[in-house]
Design a protein around this motif. Sequence first.
Motif, short mmCIF file in Angstrom:
data_model
loop_
_atom_site.label_atom_id
_atom_site.label_comp_id
_atom_site.label_asym_id
_atom_site.label_seq_id
_atom_site.Cartn_x
_atom_site.Cartn_y
_atom_site.Cartn_z
N UNK A 45 0.80 -1.22 0.00
CA UNK A 45 0.00 0.00 0.00
C UNK A 45 0.84 1.27 0.00
N UNK A 46 2.13 1.15 -0.17
CA UNK A 46 2.97 2.33 0.04
C UNK A 46 4.04 2.50 -1.02
N UNK A 47 4.46 3.76 -1.18
CA UNK A 47 5.67 4.11 -1.92
C UNK A 47 6.69 4.51 -0.87
N UNK A 48 7.86 3.90 -0.89
CA UNK A 48 8.85 4.22 0.14
C UNK A 48 10.26 4.05 -0.41
N UNK A 49 11.20 4.72 0.25
CA UNK A 49 12.61 4.60 -0.15
C UNK A 49 13.12 3.24 0.30
N UNK A 50 13.74 2.53 -0.63
CA UNK A 50 14.21 1.18 -0.33
C UNK A 50 15.35 1.17 0.67
N UNK A 51 15.37 0.15 1.49
CA UNK A 51 16.55 -0.24 2.25
C UNK A 51 17.22 -1.38 1.50
N UNK A 79 1.39 6.94 2.38
CA UNK A 79 0.68 5.68 2.29
C UNK A 79 -0.67 5.92 1.61
N UNK A 80 -1.11 4.93 0.85
CA UNK A 80 -2.38 5.02 0.15
C UNK A 80 -3.16 3.75 0.40
N UNK A 81 -4.43 3.79 0.05
CA UNK A 81 -5.24 2.59 0.21
C UNK A 81 -4.79 1.51 -0.76
N UNK A 82 -5.24 0.28 -0.53
CA UNK A 82 -4.89 -0.81 -1.42
C UNK A 82 -5.25 -0.43 -2.86
N UNK A 83 -4.32 -0.59 -3.77
CA UNK A 83 -4.55 -0.12 -5.13
C UNK A 83 -5.06 -1.25 -6.02
N UNK A 84 -5.81 -0.87 -7.04
CA UNK A 84 -6.18 -1.83 -8.06
C UNK A 84 -5.26 -1.59 -9.26
N UNK A 85 -5.51 -2.27 -10.36
CA UNK A 85 -4.59 -2.18 -11.50
C UNK A 85 -4.48 -0.78 -12.06
N UNK A 133 -4.75 2.03 -10.24
CA UNK A 133 -4.52 3.01 -9.18
C UNK A 133 -3.34 3.92 -9.50
N UNK A 134 -3.49 5.19 -9.16
CA UNK A 134 -2.40 6.17 -9.31
C UNK A 134 -2.03 6.70 -7.95
N UNK A 135 -0.75 6.59 -7.57
CA UNK A 135 -0.31 7.13 -6.30
C UNK A 135 -0.36 8.64 -6.34
N UNK A 136 -0.68 9.26 -5.21
CA UNK A 136 -0.70 10.72 -5.11
C UNK A 136 0.48 11.21 -4.33
#
Length: 281
Positions: A169-175, A270-276, A278-281
Amino acid sequence: MNKSRKVLIGIPTYEGHAYCRDEFIENTIALAGSDHDVLVLWNGEGDPSKIFPANWKTQVINQSSKESGLDVLVRKHNIMSKRTISGGYSHLFLLESDVFPPTDTIDRLLKHDVDMVAAIYLIRFEDHTVLNIPDNEMYRKKYNGTLAGKTVLAVRDQTAPVIWGIEGEAVSFWEIEDMMKQRGLVRIFATGVGSSLIKRKVLMDISWKIPPEDLGRHCDDFPFYYEAYHKGYELFADTDILCQHRHNYTKDGDFYETKQKWFSTDRMKEVEQRDAGHIFT
């Protein structure tokens, strides 16, 4: 290589990377082979046509007194886009002059046939965490009575790939662990452009810039990917292709300034569960 795909290797550089230049040139000659052209955009002292191989294209970019280093980098990237388009190239491979990809990297990335795909390189940075130490018997014993009940700043030296990933559900900087558990071609949100292959059609649609809200937080790579993602382009990284990054790490100066801009998380929400679709904001 598929001969219909003509790649321009674009290298924005300056005298600051002289410490690894000879090895970089040697590696890039092997990377380019006989199939790919090389363009160096240079700002600094000296004549780049005498510094780099004779068959590489070079151009001097003069920095005005009103321009910052980031302003010049944005200009360089836009010039590379224009040279890719006007030269009839199918792709631009952006390469930082302290990054050493495996010499078959471009051909391996071309095989994926996606809009934008990057090889992996790692950076080091300091991770700062504020900890509130409880004032109880366990922590008084653990810290010999010196830190219990106090607020402390924990500083750790970290290594990570320059990737903003998409997971759950998220876009985040990788470790570093995120790279290890996701092998091969992985969909991403953004990356640095130290070793990135970009199709011509993307360059025709998106220019390099740093929006006012990103000044002091990002270079022009994150805004470029941000716009590309929202326009529906395919953005990927190949975690099986790991480059050497020979950054001249110092406590002050360039590395310190760079890490401050690369590690802002203000736009990672964080965003809600995305479908195919879905566009992150």
